[in-house]
Design a protein around this motif. Structure first.
Motif, short mmCIF file in Angstrom:
data_model
loop_
_atom_site.label_atom_id
_atom_site.label_comp_id
_atom_site.label_asym_id
_atom_site.label_seq_id
_atom_site.Cartn_x
_atom_site.Cartn_y
_atom_site.Cartn_z
N ILE A 101 -0.64 -27.45 -20.33
CA ILE A 101 -1.43 -27.65 -21.55
C ILE A 101 -1.41 -26.60 -22.55
CG2 ILE A 101 -3.83 -27.98 -22.07
CD1 ILE A 101 -4.19 -30.01 -19.87
N ASN A 102 -1.49 -25.18 -21.88
CA ASN A 102 -1.53 -24.00 -22.49
C ASN A 102 -0.14 -23.97 -23.19
OD1 ASN A 102 -4.01 -23.21 -22.09
ND2 ASN A 102 -3.53 -22.26 -20.13
N MET A 103 1.00 -24.21 -22.82
CA MET A 103 1.99 -24.23 -23.68
C MET A 103 2.11 -25.23 -24.56
SD MET A 103 4.75 -23.57 -20.29
CE MET A 103 6.01 -24.15 -21.15
N MET A 104 1.71 -26.40 -24.66
CA MET A 104 1.77 -27.39 -25.65
C MET A 104 0.89 -26.97 -26.98
SD MET A 104 1.78 -31.25 -23.94
CE MET A 104 0.38 -31.01 -23.07
N ASN A 105 -0.23 -26.50 -26.43
CA ASN A 105 -1.27 -25.85 -27.42
C ASN A 105 -0.67 -24.59 -28.27
OD1 ASN A 105 -3.06 -27.84 -27.16
ND2 ASN A 105 -4.30 -26.59 -25.82
N TYR A 106 0.05 -23.98 -27.60
CA TYR A 106 0.71 -22.81 -28.08
C TYR A 106 1.95 -23.09 -29.07
CZ TYR A 106 3.32 -18.25 -28.48
OH TYR A 106 3.96 -17.08 -29.09
N TYR A 107 2.70 -23.94 -28.62
CA TYR A 107 3.74 -24.33 -29.33
C TYR A 107 3.66 -25.32 -30.64
CZ TYR A 107 6.73 -21.62 -26.42
OH TYR A 107 7.39 -20.74 -25.59
N SER A 108 2.46 -26.11 -30.47
CA SER A 108 2.23 -27.05 -31.54
C SER A 108 1.31 -26.42 -32.71
CB SER A 108 1.35 -28.24 -30.69
OG SER A 108 -0.19 -27.58 -30.44
#
Length: 53
Positions: A23-30
């Motif tokens: 979830i953190n990676m998706m928020n960072y890259y989106s």
């Protein structure tokens, strides 16, 4: 009520840790920041304060 097996706790910990990372990676890259660069301010101005003691 029977207690939960330790292996099950480890599995739950790994699952929720993995979900937190995903979830953190998706928020960072989106997130795409919009930078507004103005043409009038190309130079950097530096204000120098000389303090007399």
């Amino acid at each position: 009520m029977p207690q939960m097996a330790p292996m099950s706790w480890v599995t739950l910990f790994l699952f929720f840790s993995f979900m937190l990372l995903m979830i953190n990676m998706m928020n960072y890259y989106s997130f795409t920041p919009k930078f507004k660069l103005s043409d009038s301010k190309k130079t950097i101005t530096k204000k120098i304060n000389n303090w007399m003691w």
